[in-house]
Write a protein that holds these residues in place. Structure first.
Motif, PDB file in Angstrom:
ATOM      1  N   GLU A   1      14.898  15.503 -53.052  1.00 10.45           N
ATOM      2  CA  GLU A   1      15.039  15.157 -54.467  1.00 10.45           C
ATOM      3  C   GLU A   1      16.508  14.974 -54.813  1.00 10.45           C
ATOM      4  O   GLU A   1      17.349  15.757 -54.374  1.00 10.45           O
ATOM      5  CB  GLU A   1      14.453  16.270 -55.330  1.00 10.45           C
TER       6      GLU A   1
ATOM      7  N   GLN B   1       6.239  17.709 -56.990  1.00 11.04           N
ATOM      8  CA  GLN B   1       6.722  17.230 -58.280  1.00 11.04           C
ATOM      9  C   GLN B   1       5.575  17.079 -59.285  1.00 11.04           C
ATOM     10  O   GLN B   1       5.695  17.490 -60.448  1.00 11.04           O
ATOM     11  CB  GLN B   1       7.459  15.901 -58.104  1.00 11.04           C
TER      12      GLN B   1
ATOM     13  N   GLY C   1      18.256  19.260 -55.080  1.00 12.65           N
ATOM     14  CA  GLY C   1      16.834  19.518 -55.272  1.00 12.65           C
ATOM     15  C   GLY C   1      16.233  20.097 -54.006  1.00 12.65           C
ATOM     16  O   GLY C   1      16.941  20.636 -53.157  1.00 12.65           O
TER      17      GLY C   1
ATOM     18  N   GLN D   1      17.552  13.734 -61.722  1.00 10.19           N
ATOM     19  CA  GLN D   1      16.445  14.105 -62.593  1.00 10.19           C
ATOM     20  C   GLN D   1      16.894  14.079 -64.037  1.00 10.19           C
ATOM     21  O   GLN D   1      18.055  14.318 -64.356  1.00 10.19           O
ATOM     22  CB  GLN D   1      15.909  15.490 -62.241  1.00 10.19           C
TER      23      GLN D   1
ATOM     24  N   HIS E   1      11.915  12.757 -61.768  1.00  9.18           N
ATOM     25  CA  HIS E   1      12.562  13.409 -60.630  1.00  9.18           C
ATOM     26  C   HIS E   1      12.545  12.444 -59.449  1.00  9.18           C
ATOM     27  O   HIS E   1      11.488  11.954 -59.053  1.00  9.18           O
ATOM     28  CB  HIS E   1      11.840  14.709 -60.271  1.00  9.18           C
TER      29      HIS E   1
END
Length: 225
Positions: free
Chosen positions: A148, A184, A131, A151, A156
């Protein structure tokens, strides 16, 4: 959609992160240089015989959501409890004096060194491909980061939150997390995270930020015997 969080490793590997997956319909794991997480379709009933062909002898693998006797041929390295937390607040305000920089392949060695110094969880040479990852660099040195990881659906994960010991207590973790969370939320996603249950200070901090506890879950680190 929060029900996906109960088996997020499997749903992530079977969905958005399929390109990072090894395995079949009985088990999926992240490629070793990405991270060390393993998912099963029913985490309470893991099929370790199915996992064995996708493991290397020196690996320590993280499995969430199961307890009971260890299967023959496997070692239990660590057993603990994590808390799953999901965002339950408004958009956090901006206003950091300095915006974090987006991390890329040129930052991998520094990111791994910071993770090794602070132990935020498994962090491989390709983890930042999962991410967006951001960091604060002071005088060319990476001193804080967050990014990140898993997900599924609109969920996420905010992960790898770490600050070098010399720079802790300055609010860097909070600011860099809010940077990730704002991005996000602008995408219509729900941020979530994992934190060790015994880290009560971190749990309280995340609650003050806007996360709420979803559930607790056992986590085990295992290896081939």
């Amino acid at each position: 959609m929060l029900e996906l969080l109960d088996n997020i490793v499997w749903h992530s590997l079977a969905g958005p992160h399929r390109r990072f997956a090894e395995g079949d319909d009985r088990v999926l794991r992240y490629q070793g240089d990405v991270t060390s997480l393993v998912g099963f379709p029913v985490p309470e009933s893991p099929d370790f015989d199915a996992l064995r062909p996708y493991c290397r002898s020196s690996e320590r693998l993280y499995c969430l959501g199961w307890q009971g006797a260890m299967p023959r041929g496997w070692n239990l390295e660590v057993e603990t409890t994590i808390v799953k937390m999901a965002w339950d607040a408004a958009m956090p305000k901006g206003g950091a004096a300095v915006e974090p920089v987006r991390l890329d392949a040129t930052h991998v060695a520094d990111a791994q060194a910071l993770a090794a110094a602070t132990n935020p969880g498994p962090f491989g040479s390709r983890t930042i491909e999962m991410g967006e990852y951001f960091g604060y660099l002071f005088e060319g040195r990476l001193v804080a980061m967050a990014g990140e990881r898993m997900q599924a659906g609109n969920l996420h994960e905010v992960s790898a939150v770490c600050v070098h010991p010399e720079y802790q207590g300055k609010g860097l973790a909070r600011e860099i997390m809010f940077h990730v969370i704002r991005r996000q939320l602008h995408r219509g996603e729900t941020p979530f995270l994992h934190v060790l249950k015994h880290n009560e200070r971190a749990v309280r901090m995340y609650e003050r930020m806007g996360f709420r506890i979803h559930r607790e879950m056992p986590v085990r680190v295992v290896s081939l015997a």
